[in-house]
Design an enzyme around this catalytic site. Structure first.
Site, mmCIF file in Angstrom:
data_model
loop_
_atom_site.group_PDB
_atom_site.id
_atom_site.type_symbol
_atom_site.label_atom_id
_atom_site.label_comp_id
_atom_site.label_asym_id
_atom_site.label_seq_id
_atom_site.Cartn_x
_atom_site.Cartn_y
_atom_site.Cartn_z
ATOM 1 N N VAL A 243 1.026 -3.879 3.878
ATOM 2 C CA VAL A 243 0.880 -5.181 4.540
ATOM 3 C C VAL A 243 2.165 -6.017 4.527
ATOM 4 O O VAL A 243 2.225 -7.058 5.173
ATOM 5 C CB VAL A 243 -0.289 -6.014 3.953
ATOM 6 C CG1 VAL A 243 -1.618 -5.423 4.348
ATOM 7 C CG2 VAL A 243 -0.167 -6.176 2.452
ATOM 8 N N TYR B 254 -2.420 -2.344 -10.905
ATOM 9 C CA TYR B 254 -2.492 -2.294 -9.435
ATOM 10 C C TYR B 254 -1.549 -3.330 -8.792
ATOM 11 O O TYR B 254 -0.766 -3.004 -7.895
ATOM 12 C CB TYR B 254 -3.949 -2.520 -8.991
ATOM 13 C CG TYR B 254 -4.125 -2.615 -7.497
ATOM 14 C CD1 TYR B 254 -4.186 -1.467 -6.708
ATOM 15 C CD2 TYR B 254 -4.215 -3.849 -6.859
ATOM 16 C CE1 TYR B 254 -4.321 -1.558 -5.334
ATOM 17 C CE2 TYR B 254 -4.355 -3.945 -5.492
ATOM 18 C CZ TYR B 254 -4.413 -2.795 -4.726
ATOM 19 O OH TYR B 254 -4.549 -2.883 -3.364
ATOM 20 N N TYR C 52 -4.076 3.018 7.973
ATOM 21 C CA TYR C 52 -5.340 2.273 8.050
ATOM 22 C C TYR C 52 -6.239 2.895 9.138
ATOM 23 O O TYR C 52 -6.233 4.117 9.316
ATOM 24 C CB TYR C 52 -5.089 0.777 8.326
ATOM 25 C CG TYR C 52 -4.160 0.131 7.323
ATOM 26 C CD1 TYR C 52 -4.565 -0.077 6.009
ATOM 27 C CD2 TYR C 52 -2.882 -0.271 7.674
ATOM 28 C CE1 TYR C 52 -3.723 -0.677 5.083
ATOM 29 C CE2 TYR C 52 -2.034 -0.881 6.753
ATOM 30 C CZ TYR C 52 -2.462 -1.066 5.461
ATOM 31 O OH TYR C 52 -1.621 -1.650 4.556
ATOM 32 N N SER D 164 0.800 -1.239 0.000
ATOM 33 C CA SER D 164 0.000 0.000 0.000
ATOM 34 C C SER D 164 0.827 1.280 0.000
ATOM 35 O O SER D 164 0.289 2.352 -0.283
ATOM 36 C CB SER D 164 -0.922 0.017 1.220
ATOM 37 O OG SER D 164 -2.117 -0.625 0.905
ATOM 38 N N LYS E 28 0.683 3.265 -3.079
ATOM 39 C CA LYS E 28 -0.525 4.034 -3.413
ATOM 40 C C LYS E 28 -0.303 5.545 -3.301
ATOM 41 O O LYS E 28 -0.972 6.329 -3.974
ATOM 42 C CB LYS E 28 -1.686 3.610 -2.502
ATOM 43 C CG LYS E 28 -2.093 2.145 -2.690
ATOM 44 C CD LYS E 28 -3.089 1.737 -1.617
ATOM 45 C CE LYS E 28 -3.506 0.288 -1.753
ATOM 46 N NZ LYS E 28 -4.367 -0.152 -0.627
HETATM 47 N N1 GLU Z 1 -1.627 -5.466 -2.494
HETATM 48 C C1 GLU Z 1 -2.316 -5.406 -1.245
HETATM 49 C C2 GLU Z 1 -3.776 -5.692 -1.453
HETATM 50 O O1 GLU Z 1 -4.285 -5.294 -2.429
HETATM 51 C C3 GLU Z 1 -2.098 -4.040 -0.643
HETATM 52 C C4 GLU Z 1 -2.743 -3.946 0.709
HETATM 53 C C5 GLU Z 1 -1.990 -3.093 1.696
HETATM 54 O O2 GLU Z 1 -0.760 -3.052 1.733
HETATM 55 O O3 GLU Z 1 -2.705 -2.460 2.481
HETATM 56 O O4 GLU Z 1 -4.434 -6.330 -0.690
#
Ligand code: GLU
Length: 318
Positions: free
Chosen positions: A272, A202, A254, A74, A77
């Site tokens: 994650v 993604y 989060y 994430s 992102k």
């Molecule tokens: N690639 C992970 C997913 O899509 C990213 C989630 C994350 O790091 O919060 O679930």
């Protein structure tokens, strides 16, 4: 004492004590668990903790397992959001995603159906980041991925940054939830392209592999409002860094973003894989990794270490 002298003293104090603080925080990795819903991530050792802090001359304070390689997940992102803003502008981006935290899990689809219009609440939850992936310029997933990689490499000043294909495959094989989100978005009119094409981009940006030093280097550019203080060039327009940092504050950690703002008080984004990118605005870029996660999805040892540093150096922006 002059500002320079004070900064030098701080840097020396940091270097002298960092390993001790890392050791103290490392024990907290036992309170967490390594993410396993993406099977490849479950291979990471639970008990590691590494950090890199980089100053504006590129000097690094390194400690623990700082050379451990992990995928951005994430954390990526933040940078795809910036890229989409650079490629499409604010108006288009915010016609596809909102500006508010959700209070739901990062992969929840609850609000897509419950709240009108059915666009993701923000670009850092999975639904929002999938919508953002679709906005990166390019005529195919391969072109969009290429653009993303070049941009990440430029910010990290590391031309070897690349996708971990095993993690990419593992994500793709088990992305039932992300596929559901993407089909939901498609049905709500948020995605223009085919679902599989958007997800390919993604998965690719989530699977970019890095070290703490790469994270710190990328964070350094954000800490300096889009200017790389080492190469002395503007890489990102200031306004887009402002937007990214605001999201990092309000939803970067989060559903523990409020708690993190209270205890650490720095913009940050976790993933994650156990990585955390953070920064002391105007001063340092910070990269941390500790794969054991708490129930909210943040590195247990990493959050503890950032809390210690923030207290020792009074880094909170509040
Ligand atoms: N690639 C992970 C997913 O899509 C990213 C989630 C994350 O790091 O919060 O679930």
């Amino acid at each position: 004492m002059s500002d320079d002298k004070q900064q030098e003293n701080t840097w020396n104090y940091l270097n002298e004590n960092l390993t001790q603080w890392v050791m103290e925080s490392k024990s907290h990795s036992m309170e967490g668990n390594v993410a396993s819903y993406i099977p490849e991530l479950a291979n990471a050792p639970k008990d590691i903790l590494g950090i890199c802090i980089m100053d504006s001359q590129g000097q690094t304070a390194l400690s623990g397992d700082h050379d451990f390689r992990f995928t951005l997940q994430s954390i990526s992102k933040v940078f795809t959001l910036i890229l989409a803003l650079m490629d499409r502008g604010e108006e288009v981006v915010f016609s596809k995603v909102g500006m508010e935290p959700t209070g739901d899990d990062f992969n929840s689809m609850l609000k897509l159906e419950l709240v009108e219009p059915g666009i993701p609440f923000n670009p850092l939850i999975n639904a929002g980041a999938i919508a953002i992936s679709s906005l990166i310029a390019g005529n195919s997933p391969a072109e969009q991925t290429d653009r993303m990689l070049h941009f990440f490499r430029d910010i990290a000043d590391n031309s070897t940054l690349d996708i971990n294909l095993d993690v990419h495959q593992s994500e793709s094989d088990t992305a039932h939830r992300n596929r559901s989100l993407a089909y939901f978005l498609k049905d709500n009119g948020v995605l223009d392209q085919q679902v599989d094409d958007v997800l390919e981009v993604y998965f690719s940006h989530c699977s970019v592999e890095a070290t703490c030093t790469d994270l710190a280097r990328m964070a350094l550019v954000l800490a300096h409002n889009g200017v790389d203080p080492i190469r002395k060039k503007q890489i990102i327009p200031r306004r887009f860094v402002q937007i990214a940092k605001t999201f990092m504050f309000t939803c970067g950690m989060y559903n523990a973003s409020g708690e993190f703002a209270m205890n650490v008080g720095l913009p940050a984004k976790s993933g994650v894989s156990g990585g955390i990118l953070s920064m002391v605005p105007g001063r340092y870029g910070i990269g941390v990794v500790g794969p054991a996660l708490n129930r909210k999805g943040n590195s247990t040892a990493g959050v503890h270490l950032l809390g210690t540093l923030s207290q020792k150096f009074d880094w909170s922006l509040f």
